[in-house]
Scaffold this motif. Structure first.
Motif, PDB file in Angstrom:
ATOM      1  N   TYR A   4     -25.017  72.497 -21.452  1.00 44.99           N
ATOM      2  CA  TYR A   4     -24.576  71.348 -21.748  1.00 44.99           C
ATOM      3  C   TYR A   4     -24.224  71.642 -22.867  1.00 44.99           C
ATOM      4  CZ  TYR A   4     -26.509  70.187 -16.504  1.00 44.99           C
ATOM      5  OH  TYR A   4     -27.275  70.314 -15.887  1.00 44.99           O
ATOM      6  N   TYR A   5     -23.558  72.098 -23.120  1.00 46.34           N
ATOM      7  CA  TYR A   5     -22.910  71.730 -24.427  1.00 46.34           C
ATOM      8  C   TYR A   5     -22.433  70.946 -25.399  1.00 46.34           C
ATOM      9  CZ  TYR A   5     -24.446  76.052 -22.113  1.00 46.34           C
ATOM     10  OH  TYR A   5     -25.773  76.889 -21.568  1.00 46.34           O
ATOM     11  N   TYR A   6     -21.798  69.558 -24.643  1.00 44.75           N
ATOM     12  CA  TYR A   6     -20.483  68.607 -24.964  1.00 44.75           C
ATOM     13  C   TYR A   6     -21.827  68.083 -26.235  1.00 44.75           C
ATOM     14  CZ  TYR A   6     -16.529  66.683 -26.222  1.00 44.75           C
ATOM     15  OH  TYR A   6     -15.925  66.851 -26.573  1.00 44.75           O
ATOM     16  N   LYS A   7     -20.590  67.737 -27.153  1.00 44.45           N
ATOM     17  CA  LYS A   7     -21.541  66.766 -28.114  1.00 44.45           C
ATOM     18  C   LYS A   7     -21.813  65.504 -28.231  1.00 44.45           C
ATOM     19  CE  LYS A   7     -20.231  70.527 -31.112  1.00 44.45           C
ATOM     20  NZ  LYS A   7     -20.094  71.080 -30.212  1.00 44.45           N
ATOM     21  N   LEU A   8     -21.639  64.727 -27.993  1.00 40.70           N
ATOM     22  CA  LEU A   8     -21.714  63.266 -26.608  1.00 40.70           C
ATOM     23  C   LEU A   8     -21.365  62.849 -25.849  1.00 40.70           C
ATOM     24  CD1 LEU A   8     -22.746  60.514 -28.173  1.00 40.70           C
ATOM     25  CD2 LEU A   8     -20.115  60.196 -28.660  1.00 40.70           C
ATOM     26  N   ARG A   9     -22.783  62.786 -24.561  1.00 42.03           N
ATOM     27  CA  ARG A   9     -22.137  62.649 -23.401  1.00 42.03           C
ATOM     28  C   ARG A   9     -22.153  61.016 -23.303  1.00 42.03           C
ATOM     29  NH1 ARG A   9     -23.874  65.261 -18.891  1.00 42.03           N
ATOM     30  NH2 ARG A   9     -22.529  64.126 -17.922  1.00 42.03           N
ATOM     31  N   PRO A  10     -22.298  61.306 -22.273  1.00 45.27           N
ATOM     32  CA  PRO A  10     -21.865  59.986 -21.550  1.00 45.27           C
ATOM     33  C   PRO A  10     -22.893  58.788 -21.369  1.00 45.27           C
ATOM     34  CG  PRO A  10     -20.557  60.790 -20.217  1.00 45.27           C
ATOM     35  CD  PRO A  10     -21.261  61.605 -21.368  1.00 45.27           C
ATOM     36  N   LEU A  11     -22.826  57.236 -21.742  1.00 46.44           N
ATOM     37  CA  LEU A  11     -23.684  56.176 -21.423  1.00 46.44           C
ATOM     38  C   LEU A  11     -24.554  56.384 -19.577  1.00 46.44           C
ATOM     39  CD1 LEU A  11     -23.431  52.714 -23.014  1.00 46.44           C
ATOM     40  CD2 LEU A  11     -24.802  54.914 -23.910  1.00 46.44           C
ATOM     41  N   LEU A  12     -23.091  56.865 -18.551  1.00 46.64           N
ATOM     42  CA  LEU A  12     -23.214  56.595 -17.387  1.00 46.64           C
ATOM     43  C   LEU A  12     -23.097  57.408 -16.462  1.00 46.64           C
ATOM     44  CD1 LEU A  12     -22.273  53.082 -17.420  1.00 46.64           C
ATOM     45  CD2 LEU A  12     -24.384  54.176 -16.989  1.00 46.64           C
ATOM     46  N   ALA A  13     -22.759  58.825 -16.690  1.00 50.09           N
ATOM     47  CA  ALA A  13     -22.556  59.384 -16.712  1.00 50.09           C
ATOM     48  C   ALA A  13     -23.579  60.820 -16.037  1.00 50.09           C
ATOM     49  CB  ALA A  13     -21.863  60.763 -17.971  1.00 50.09           C
ATOM     50  N   PHE A  14     -24.682  59.877 -15.402  1.00 49.87           N
ATOM     51  CA  PHE A  14     -25.686  60.631 -14.927  1.00 49.87           C
ATOM     52  C   PHE A  14     -25.716  61.984 -13.940  1.00 49.87           C
ATOM     53  CE2 PHE A  14     -26.545  56.359 -13.919  1.00 49.87           C
ATOM     54  CZ  PHE A  14     -25.737  55.933 -13.067  1.00 49.87           C
ATOM     55  N   GLU A  15     -25.374  63.008 -15.045  1.00 50.15           N
ATOM     56  CA  GLU A  15     -25.171  64.145 -13.770  1.00 50.15           C
ATOM     57  C   GLU A  15     -23.912  63.419 -13.208  1.00 50.15           C
ATOM     58  OE1 GLU A  15     -26.456  67.405 -13.583  1.00 50.15           O
ATOM     59  OE2 GLU A  15     -27.341  67.633 -14.065  1.00 50.15           O
ATOM     60  N   GLU A 187     -41.325  62.423 -18.259  1.00 50.34           N
ATOM     61  CA  GLU A 187     -42.254  63.285 -18.243  1.00 50.34           C
ATOM     62  C   GLU A 187     -41.055  64.816 -17.890  1.00 50.34           C
ATOM     63  OE1 GLU A 187     -46.119  64.570 -16.360  1.00 50.34           O
ATOM     64  OE2 GLU A 187     -44.779  65.494 -15.022  1.00 50.34           O
ATOM     65  N   MET A 188     -40.444  64.085 -17.111  1.00 51.39           N
ATOM     66  CA  MET A 188     -39.188  65.565 -16.794  1.00 51.39           C
ATOM     67  C   MET A 188     -38.700  65.596 -17.845  1.00 51.39           C
ATOM     68  SD  MET A 188     -36.456  65.635 -14.036  1.00 51.39           S
ATOM     69  CE  MET A 188     -35.802  64.034 -14.939  1.00 51.39           C
ATOM     70  N   LEU A 189     -38.156  64.158 -18.266  1.00 52.56           N
ATOM     71  CA  LEU A 189     -36.885  64.514 -19.230  1.00 52.56           C
ATOM     72  C   LEU A 189     -37.724  65.116 -20.661  1.00 52.56           C
ATOM     73  CD1 LEU A 189     -35.769  60.931 -19.177  1.00 52.56           C
ATOM     74  CD2 LEU A 189     -34.460  63.295 -18.811  1.00 52.56           C
ATOM     75  N   LYS A 190     -38.985  64.890 -21.240  1.00 56.40           N
ATOM     76  CA  LYS A 190     -39.483  65.246 -22.350  1.00 56.40           C
ATOM     77  C   LYS A 190     -39.328  66.798 -21.978  1.00 56.40           C
ATOM     78  CE  LYS A 190     -42.028  61.469 -23.458  1.00 56.40           C
ATOM     79  NZ  LYS A 190     -43.365  60.864 -23.947  1.00 56.40           N
ATOM     80  N   GLU A 191     -40.095  67.624 -20.810  1.00 53.78           N
ATOM     81  CA  GLU A 191     -40.031  68.699 -20.720  1.00 53.78           C
ATOM     82  C   GLU A 191     -38.968  69.352 -20.344  1.00 53.78           C
ATOM     83  OE1 GLU A 191     -41.767  71.446 -16.951  1.00 53.78           O
ATOM     84  OE2 GLU A 191     -42.682  70.367 -17.312  1.00 53.78           O
ATOM     85  N   ASN A 192     -37.736  68.483 -20.548  1.00 51.95           N
ATOM     86  CA  ASN A 192     -36.532  69.616 -20.375  1.00 51.95           C
ATOM     87  C   ASN A 192     -36.155  69.674 -20.967  1.00 51.95           C
ATOM     88  OD1 ASN A 192     -36.769  70.260 -17.466  1.00 51.95           O
ATOM     89  ND2 ASN A 192     -35.652  68.005 -16.703  1.00 51.95           N
ATOM     90  N   LYS A 196     -33.696  70.860 -30.667  1.00 53.33           N
ATOM     91  CA  LYS A 196     -33.200  71.042 -31.778  1.00 53.33           C
ATOM     92  C   LYS A 196     -31.964  70.113 -30.815  1.00 53.33           C
ATOM     93  CE  LYS A 196     -34.602  72.738 -36.324  1.00 53.33           C
ATOM     94  NZ  LYS A 196     -34.670  73.973 -37.051  1.00 53.33           N
ATOM     95  N   ASP A 197     -31.681  69.698 -29.675  1.00 55.47           N
ATOM     96  CA  ASP A 197     -30.984  69.368 -29.153  1.00 55.47           C
ATOM     97  C   ASP A 197     -30.892  68.114 -28.713  1.00 55.47           C
ATOM     98  OD1 ASP A 197     -28.016  69.414 -27.295  1.00 55.47           O
ATOM     99  OD2 ASP A 197     -29.623  70.186 -25.172  1.00 55.47           O
ATOM    100  N   TYR A 198     -30.345  67.851 -29.487  1.00 54.40           N
ATOM    101  CA  TYR A 198     -30.397  66.015 -29.916  1.00 54.40           C
ATOM    102  C   TYR A 198     -29.118  65.058 -28.864  1.00 54.40           C
ATOM    103  CZ  TYR A 198     -33.513  67.689 -34.319  1.00 54.40           C
ATOM    104  OH  TYR A 198     -34.145  67.977 -34.697  1.00 54.40           O
ATOM    105  N   ASN A 199     -28.097  65.822 -28.338  1.00 56.48           N
ATOM    106  CA  ASN A 199     -27.524  65.517 -27.383  1.00 56.48           C
ATOM    107  C   ASN A 199     -27.229  65.532 -26.998  1.00 56.48           C
ATOM    108  OD1 ASN A 199     -25.298  64.736 -30.105  1.00 56.48           O
ATOM    109  ND2 ASN A 199     -25.087  66.770 -30.712  1.00 56.48           N
ATOM    110  N   GLY A 200     -27.553  67.129 -26.056  1.00 55.23           N
ATOM    111  CA  GLY A 200     -28.369  66.725 -25.023  1.00 55.23           C
ATOM    112  C   GLY A 200     -29.905  66.138 -24.885  1.00 55.23           C
ATOM    113  N   TRP A 201     -29.986  65.671 -25.402  1.00 51.03           N
ATOM    114  CA  TRP A 201     -31.624  64.901 -24.933  1.00 51.03           C
ATOM    115  C   TRP A 201     -31.135  63.777 -24.860  1.00 51.03           C
ATOM    116  CZ3 TRP A 201     -35.888  66.161 -29.653  1.00 51.03           C
ATOM    117  CH2 TRP A 201     -36.211  66.927 -29.708  1.00 51.03           C
ATOM    118  N   TYR A 202     -30.315  63.364 -25.544  1.00 51.56           N
ATOM    119  CA  TYR A 202     -30.011  61.421 -25.418  1.00 51.56           C
ATOM    120  C   TYR A 202     -28.916  61.563 -24.300  1.00 51.56           C
ATOM    121  CZ  TYR A 202     -26.503  58.097 -26.058  1.00 51.56           C
ATOM    122  OH  TYR A 202     -25.566  57.833 -26.104  1.00 51.56           O
ATOM    123  N   SER A 203     -28.168  62.760 -23.644  1.00 47.87           N
ATOM    124  CA  SER A 203     -27.268  62.655 -22.800  1.00 47.87           C
ATOM    125  C   SER A 203     -27.756  62.504 -21.925  1.00 47.87           C
ATOM    126  CB  SER A 203     -26.363  63.914 -22.509  1.00 47.87           C
ATOM    127  OG  SER A 203     -25.383  63.903 -23.541  1.00 47.87           O
TER     128      SER A 203
END
Length: 251
Positions: A4-15, A187-192, A196-203
């Motif tokens: 998930y290696y991109y820098k800025l993930r879109p608001l509505l890209a649900f996977e 809970e799932m989001l926190k576990e995943n 320091k993957d802040y962009n991944g957290w946000y996305s």
């Protein structure tokens, strides 16, 4: 277009674009050996029943949690293809806009999605090419735009990983065997989260939160079948039909 290696993930890209929705060739569920249904009490929560009626328990996990390779075709391509409105293999911002409007999003959200999604994914899906002012997304390379801190349901080639999907419910579906509450999604989001993957957290946060708000049922639950449908894109087609039906009924 919403893993998930991109820098800025879109608001509505649900996977979503990837809004990563998945449903695929697998019903790979393992049944617990010879369980007597009469011995099961209400305190002993069962995960679910498969379509043959076999009982499946939540623990221990029947899958290898270190399994990272998926099976079958690149379903991530199928997931995002909904937004390729003219089916030419390239998604432009106006097609992203049209796709979000088709699933019932308002003009503002659809406009933001069209710009942010394409800006976030265009570079990774067009490796070695000069940037285009039209910020297109090339569907064939969509797996290159995966971000980190996600569920891992898509592997690095965009294939579906059955064990990762099952583990969503084995690990986090505490209240209902086949659905997630808002708290369980958190809970799932926190576990995943990866360090320091802040962009991944946000996305991941934006994808799942918007997905939850759009697709929760009347009881405030995100159902298993809905999550599976997200991953292969069939959810978007269903939402489009529902949106068209609502418009027709209002006329």
């Amino acid at each position: 277009m919403t893993l998930y290696y991109y820098k800025l993930r879109p608001l509505l890209a649900f996977e979503i674009i990837l809004l990563i929705p998945l449903i695929y060739k697998t019903n790979t569920i393992f049944c617990a050996p010879s369980i007597n249904k009469e011995e099961i009490t209400q305190e002993k929560k069962l995960d679910y029943l498969n379509n043959t009626g076999s009982i499946i328990t939540p623990s221990p996990s029947p899958f290898n949690e270190n399994e990272d390779e998926g099976i079958g075709e690149n379903v991530l391509i199928k997931h995002v293809s909904f937004f390729d409105r003219n089916k030419d293999g390239v998604i432009y911002p106006w097609e992203t806009f049209q796709g979000f409007r088709a699933i019932g999003c308002d003009i503002m959200k659809s406009t933001v999605a069209g710009l942010v999604t394409n800006m976030a994914l265009t570079r990774e899906t067009r490796p070695g090419k000069f940037p285009s002012l039209l910020i297109p997304i090339e569907i064939k390379n969509i797996a290159k735009a995966k971000h980190g801190s996600d569920t891992g349901v898509y592997d690095t080639q965009g294939r579906f990983v059955p064990s990762k999907f099952e583990n969503i419910f084995i690990k986090h579906a505490h209240t209902h065997a086949n659905a997630l509450t808002a708290e369980e999604v958190d809970e799932m989001l926190k576990e995943n989260r990866e360090p320091k993957d802040y962009n991944g957290w946000y996305s991941a946060y934006m994808e799942w939160k918007i997905f939850f708000e759009l697709c929760k049922d009347k009881n405030g639950l995100l159902q298993r079948d809905t999550i599976r449908a997200l991953y292969d894109g069939s959810l978007f087609e269903r939402l489009e039909r529902e949106t068209q039906s609502k418009k027709h009924n209002q006329e």
